[in-house]
Design an enzyme around this catalytic site. Structure first.
Site, mmCIF file in Angstrom:
data_model
loop_
_atom_site.group_PDB
_atom_site.id
_atom_site.type_symbol
_atom_site.label_atom_id
_atom_site.label_comp_id
_atom_site.label_asym_id
_atom_site.label_seq_id
_atom_site.Cartn_x
_atom_site.Cartn_y
_atom_site.Cartn_z
ATOM 1 N N SER A 1 0.668 -1.116 0.049
ATOM 2 C CA SER A 1 -0.106 -0.096 0.042
ATOM 3 C C SER A 1 0.690 1.371 0.064
ATOM 4 C CB SER A 1 -0.909 -0.056 1.243
ATOM 5 O OG SER A 1 -0.118 -0.289 2.354
ATOM 6 N N HIS B 1 -5.586 -4.364 -1.126
ATOM 7 C CA HIS B 1 -5.706 -3.187 -2.354
ATOM 8 C C HIS B 1 -5.838 -4.021 -3.564
ATOM 9 C CE1 HIS B 1 -4.921 0.539 0.107
ATOM 10 N NE2 HIS B 1 -4.405 -0.317 1.076
ATOM 11 N N LYS C 1 -12.292 -1.121 0.960
ATOM 12 C CA LYS C 1 -11.507 -0.208 -0.046
ATOM 13 C C LYS C 1 -12.292 -0.265 -1.386
ATOM 14 C CE LYS C 1 -7.377 -0.673 2.396
ATOM 15 N NZ LYS C 1 -6.780 -1.606 3.493
#
Ligand SMILES: *Cc1c(COP(=O)(O)O)cnc(C)c1O
Length: 397
Positions: free
Chosen positions: A187, A215, A245
């Protein structure tokens, strides 16, 4: 009057002095490409809402409908009486989406790693972890060491030679079970784990693979995540992720075979001893997976915008580091200068997060830009115009 907790304020002041504290910014309204942050209109480049689903009408409707049907809260721990049929519908949907035998949810992605990792390894087992793995994996490993006497080995970031050395050493030292743990997308830099090589090495040495796809979901593999991206859906042993996310919802997820899931919810303390997330959250998450599959042009748009932004930043002279995903850092180096750039961006109407030590090594401070499928090319051109101006102002380009 002096209070026993005064030492905390003193510690806080010390941290502040060193520039190690967070300033919490308030979003006034939904998280979307154009937001109001502390009274100022900004283009959002700091959210994980990659597919612009957090305020999607279908997700909002699904949530409202579920509140009417199921009420506001789950009323209990997952394990006691909090798991509703709508949660289990989501579990099945996760399995379908990830093409795994079974799926389940935890409160958060953090709760998956902190709760499950310790249960996977005990005395005579070793957890082998990339040095840049997420803090929740690090905490999970620490519990595995302290409580269950597992051992750990750390390899330098994405260094496959070192990973192989760890596996070899683990064999030589006679460890029983070996588990390789990695983030799918890292990330801070936005680079992708070399999943094909990791899986190959793991298979060669008889190790399990555990991937944190937080992610990568909604982003890689046409939205289905890193396993799909590398054509490893039948190979990766344990996949976890989050709905918070790209999927725009909330909550942690786990996917794998039936045995893993049954074992996970019978042993993870973060699941057993904690409340189920509210039913409307389950409904929103189910809707999110449907939208990702039905509006697949979102994923393509995200990548098109990412490519455009990244190449324009680079041709302007910015260093975007190791970015391979919609996380596109603008490398600055010095922490104070990076903070200054973040402040100037905000003044110019761009919300980009400064990432400084200790989140990244000293001298590696950067603004982490995160692209969102809901942005337009005009938005990005505005961002680029401001980056050019500030890049010159601060001697970065
Ligand atoms: C965000 C993140 C998590 C935590 O997920 P939450 O659902 O927000 O708790 C775990 N691992 C990685 C790699 C993440 O980026």
């Amino acid at each position: 009057m002096a209070k026993k907790t005064d030492y905390l304020m003193e510690k806080y002041e010390e941290m502040k002095e060193e520039g190690l504290t967070w300033t919490i910014r308030n979003l006034e309204g939904p998280s979307q490409p154009h937001v109001t942050v502390d009274g100022k209109e900004c283009i959002m480049l700091a959210s994980n809402n990659y597919l612009d689903l957090a305020n999607h009408p279908r997700l909002r409707e699904a949530g409202k409908k579920a509140i009417e049907e199921y009420g506001a809260g789950a009323g209990s721990d997952w394990s006691i009486a909090g798991t509703m049929d709508i949660h289990e519908e989501l579990w099945d949907r996760i399995a379908e989406f990830k093409e795994s035998e079974a799926g389940m949810t935890y409160q958060t992605g953090f709760a998956v790693n902190a709760g499950l990792v310790p249960q996977l390894a005990g005395k005579g087992d070793v957890l082998i972890s990339d040095e840049l793995n997420h803090g929740s994996i690090i905490d999970g490993i620490m519990i595995a060491q302290r409580m269950f006497k597992a051992d750990k080995m750390i390899y330098s970031h994405s260094d496959m030679g070192e990973l192989e050395e760890c596996l070899k050493k683990a064999d030589e030292e006679g460890y029983n079970r070996k588990i390789v743990l990695t983030d799918g997308v890292f990330s801070m830099d936005g680079d992708v784990a070399k999943m094909d090589e990791i899986q190959k090495l793991a298979d060669e040495y008889g190790a399990l693979t555990y991937v944190d796809d937080a992610h990568g979901e909604g982003v890689l593999g046409g939205g289905h995540g890193i396993a799909k991206e590398f054509d490893l859906v039948d190979d990766i042993d344990i996949q976890m992720g989050t709905f918070s996310k790209a999927f725009g919802g909330f909550g942690g997820m786990l996917a794998g075979n039936e045995g893993l899931i049954k074992y996970a919810y019978n042993t993870s303390r973060s699941w057993l001893l904690s409340a189920a997330f509210p039913p409307h959250v389950a409904a929103i998450n189910i809707e999110a997976l449907d939208v990702v599959e039905e509006e697949n042009d979102r994923v393509q748009k995200l990548w098109d915008l990412t490519e455009y932004f990244k190449s324009e930043m680079e041709s302007m002279g910015f260093d975007t580091g190791f970015s391979e995903t919609p996380i596109v850092p603008a490398m600055v180096g010095d922490s104070k200068k990076c903070q200054k750039l973040a402040d100037r961006l905000y003044e110019e109407g761009i919300f980009g997060l400064a990432i400084v030590y200790p989140m990244v090594p000293k001298g590696k401070a950067r603004i982490r830009n995160q692209i969102n499928a809901g942005l337009t090319k005009d938005d990005l051109n505005e961002v680029l115009r401001i980056y050019e101006k500030l890049g010159k102002e601060l001697d970065l380009i």
